[in-house]
Design a protein around this motif. Structure first.
Motif, PDB file in Angstrom:
ATOM      1  N   LEU A 133     -40.947  64.860   9.610  1.00  0.00           N
ATOM      2  CA  LEU A 133     -40.625  65.910   8.640  1.00  0.00           C
ATOM      3  C   LEU A 133     -39.113  66.064   8.509  1.00  0.00           C
ATOM      4  O   LEU A 133     -38.584  66.221   7.397  1.00  0.00           O
ATOM      5  N   PHE A 134     -38.413  66.025   9.622  1.00  0.00           N
ATOM      6  CA  PHE A 134     -36.958  66.131   9.636  1.00  0.00           C
ATOM      7  C   PHE A 134     -36.337  65.016   8.791  1.00  0.00           C
ATOM      8  O   PHE A 134     -35.439  65.262   7.975  1.00  0.00           O
ATOM      9  N   GLU A 135     -36.824  63.791   8.960  1.00  0.00           N
ATOM     10  CA  GLU A 135     -36.263  62.648   8.240  1.00  0.00           C
ATOM     11  C   GLU A 135     -36.553  62.729   6.754  1.00  0.00           C
ATOM     12  O   GLU A 135     -35.692  62.453   5.915  1.00  0.00           O
ATOM     13  N   ALA A 136     -37.784  63.104   6.394  1.00  0.00           N
ATOM     14  CA  ALA A 136     -38.149  63.222   4.983  1.00  0.00           C
ATOM     15  C   ALA A 136     -37.335  64.317   4.295  1.00  0.00           C
ATOM     16  O   ALA A 136     -36.856  64.140   3.169  1.00  0.00           O
ATOM     17  N   MET A 137     -37.171  65.441   4.987  1.00  0.00           N
ATOM     18  CA  MET A 137     -36.395  66.535   4.414  1.00  0.00           C
ATOM     19  C   MET A 137     -34.931  66.144   4.276  1.00  0.00           C
ATOM     20  O   MET A 137     -34.271  66.486   3.294  1.00  0.00           O
ATOM     21  N   SER A 138     -34.408  65.425   5.267  1.00  0.00           N
ATOM     22  CA  SER A 138     -33.018  64.989   5.226  1.00  0.00           C
ATOM     23  C   SER A 138     -32.773  64.040   4.059  1.00  0.00           C
ATOM     24  O   SER A 138     -31.737  64.111   3.401  1.00  0.00           O
ATOM     25  N   ALA A 139     -33.742  63.157   3.791  1.00  0.00           N
ATOM     26  CA  ALA A 139     -33.594  62.209   2.690  1.00  0.00           C
ATOM     27  C   ALA A 139     -33.715  62.902   1.344  1.00  0.00           C
ATOM     28  O   ALA A 139     -32.873  62.717   0.460  1.00  0.00           O
ATOM     29  N   PHE A 140     -34.750  63.702   1.168  1.00  0.00           N
ATOM     30  CA  PHE A 140     -34.960  64.347  -0.131  1.00  0.00           C
ATOM     31  C   PHE A 140     -33.923  65.424  -0.400  1.00  0.00           C
ATOM     32  O   PHE A 140     -33.589  65.696  -1.550  1.00  0.00           O
ATOM     33  N   GLY A 141     -33.406  66.041   0.648  1.00  0.00           N
ATOM     34  CA  GLY A 141     -32.349  67.039   0.476  1.00  0.00           C
ATOM     35  C   GLY A 141     -30.969  66.436   0.453  1.00  0.00           C
ATOM     36  O   GLY A 141     -29.983  67.169   0.387  1.00  0.00           O
TER      37      GLY A 141
END
Length: 584
Positions: A519-527
């Motif tokens: 979740l951290f990685e996905a949020m970091s990429a999309f954000g």
């Protein structure tokens, strides 16, 4: 073609123009990939591409000149396109000089030349399309890109250019290409000012590669269309209504006619902040014993990367070696904040102060108030939350000064900055979730950062409060929010949130590891944040492609991307009979 109708003739000509442009771009891509390795055959292919490029531009310029002479298409905005001749001449001359000096075809010079010619083809085709659109507007204008689509396409073109350049052996520190997928990942991360990396930036890239990364960061931070409009203003051109609409949509400028002045002020503000930050960083590193030339390069790179909220660093462990360095922490943090708060807010503050000093009444706009208050609240909550959650974990073995620096910096960097002074993998799970929430909100509208934006979060919070209190109107700072603003804010949150969930689900299937890290990685990429717990470096090819798409969509913006893809439909004036539904 005499037996064809005027509509059919224009459709055929329009299609041929784009077909020829696509063919020329294909030849230019082959020029980069082949790099003259086919000997005489490769040289012949390159010269054929040059002839096609020259033909496309000359025919477009000749038709435009004839249209102006007839005064039937005025005002025709062709000055923006004609300056591409200078680019073509410059890169061709550079290629010739390098060829003579090195006595061989240098791949990097070939790539730069090809990109210059590709730029020429793009402007020439657009010029020809405008002429045809003026000649037969009902047919052609329907396929002209809308402002959101133009923004999305501009970022895509820059990513493609960066991809080709970073794929060259000259961009790698080893003299061998880093690979197609890794170069695409790096180009996307730099252009979208994200900061996620699959290669060690200072170790795996040469000076040429690092310069390309820095250039992509600068272009992505300011916005491709912002720079294009700025160049037009600097050359004495009037900003077209199309550019004004793009600037209004991307920078939230209330007056479209002020776009030209806004573009100049935004670029001036960015360059001044970056120069000031680079100066302070240079003094810090020179005083610390770093060689002047190296200190200058470190200062410029980190200043631009921090202001653009990119997160790329010339240190393999980001800024972990400076976790207790008050000066480096303060300079980088200030650059992150002034870059993420948005130039419109800064300009509004300066205008407010100028009026107050002159003794006139002045008030900040509602947008500026929302951004400033939301930013202050998030920074405070982030600081308090990180301190409480990591008091017995990461901060336990650190001094008070280092603890203050680490806590303050980690409360700022999730606002899409991407730098870190402590390893993210060592954080407690609750702290990681707190950072995910901060990354979700991100920076402010009109800034270099991503996320749903601070103003959007404030509007959604106000809408929620009004709904709970049973109020039909939404009020903030003695002002009422328009209905379209409320709908847009709620739509952005829904689209953004669903997108993060989809990408988290995809990465959960393809990658291993704890769910909070995924979740951290996905949020970091999309954000477009760039913080990582270590998942990115071990991504599978599918995971890397998913992150690439997430970074691009996160930078372009869910709402802008939806507007670019979806066709506008006229609203209906009828309503169906109402019927209640049980909720809750």
């Amino acid at each position: 073609m005499d037996h064809l109708s005027a509509r059919e003739q224009h459709q055929i000509r329009y299609g041929l123009v784009w077909l020829a442009g696509s063919f020329a771009l294909l030849l230019l891509i082959l020029q980069v990939t082949l790099r003259f390795e086919l000997g005489s055959s490769g040289m012949t292919l390159v010269r054929v591409g040059d002839l096609v490029v020259a033909y496309i531009f000359l025919t477009a310029a000749r038709r435009a000149r004839a249209a102006i002479a007839q005064r039937d298409l005025l005002p025709l905005p062709i000055s923006t396109d004609l300056w591409a001749v200078g680019v073509f001449a410059a890169v061709s001359a550079a290629e010739l000089v390098v060829t003579l000096v090195f006595k061989s075809q240098f791949p990097a010079a070939s790539a730069v030349s090809a990109l210059g010619k590709a730029l020429l083809v793009f402007f020439a085709v657009r010029l020809r399309s405008r002429v045809l659109a003026r000649e037969y507007s009902p047919t052609v204008r329907a396929v002209v890109l809308s402002p959101p689509a133009t923004v999305a396409m501009s970022f895509l073109l820059v990513i493609t250019a960066g991809w080709l350049l970073l794929s060259l052996p000259e961009a790698s520190a080893t003299g061998h290409s880093i690979g197609i997928l890794d170069s695409l990942f790096t180009a996307t991360s730099a252009t979208c000012v994200t900061g996620l990396i699959v290669k060690d930036t200072p170790q795996d890239f040469s000076g040429f590669g690092l310069f390309i990364i820095l250039l992509l960061i600068q272009l992505g931070g300011l916005g491709i269309m912002t720079l294009a409009g700025l160049f037009g203003v600097a050359m004495g051109q009037r900003v077209s209504m199309r550019q004004r609409m793009i600037v209004r949509d991307t920078l939230v400028a209330e007056d479209p006619h002020a776009a030209g002045r806004m573009l100049g002020l935004i670029a001036l503000y960015a360059f001044i902040m970056e120069a000031v930050g680079a100066t302070f960083l240079y003094l810090r590193w020179v005083i610390g014993g770093v060689a002047p030339l190296k200190a200058a390069w470190l200062a410029v790179f980190h200043s631009i990367s921090a202001f653009c909220n990119a997160g790329f660093s010339l240190f393999s462990n980001s800024l972990e070696d400076y976790s207790a360095d008050l000066s480096v922490n303060a300079i980088i943090a200030v650059l992150i904040v002034v870059g993420g708060i948005g130039a419109p807010v800064v300009l509004d503050i300066l205008h407010h102060l100028r009026l107050r000093i002159s003794g006139k009444r002045a008030r900040l706009s509602l947008h500026s108030k929302l951004v400033l208050w939301t930013t202050a609240v998030l920074l405070l909550l982030g600081y308090m939350g990180f301190w409480l959650l990591e008091w017995n974990n990461l901060l336990a073995q650190r001094s008070i000064l280092e603890g203050v620096c680490v806590t303050a910096f980690q409360s700022i960097t999730p606002r899409t900055a991407g730098f870190n002074t402590v390893p993210m993998a060592s954080l407690a799970e609750a702290t990681k979730f707190l950072i995910v929430l901060l990354m979700f909100i991100g920076a402010s509208p009109g800034s270099t950062g991503g996320g749903i934006k601070t103003a959007t979060a404030a509007v959604v919070a106000a809408v929620g409060r009004a709904m709970i209190m049973g109020e039909s109107k939404v009020h903030m700072f003695q002002r009422s929010l328009p209905e379209d603003v409320r709908h847009r804010a709620v739509g952005i949150v829904i689209v953004f949130g669903l997108s993060v969930l989809v990408w988290t689900f995809m990465l959960s299937i393809s990658e291993g590891g704890a769910f909070i890290d995924i979740l951290f990685e996905a949020m970091s990429a999309f954000g477009t944040v760039g913080l990582s717990t270590g998942v990115t470096s071990g991504l599978t090819p599918f995971g890397r492609l998913a992150i690439i798409v997430a970074m691009y969509m996160g930078r372009v913006g869910p709402l802008t991307l939806a507007l670019a893809i979806a066709q506008r439909r006229q609203g209906t004036d009828f309503t169906y009979p109402g019927e209640p539904v049980m909720v809750g």
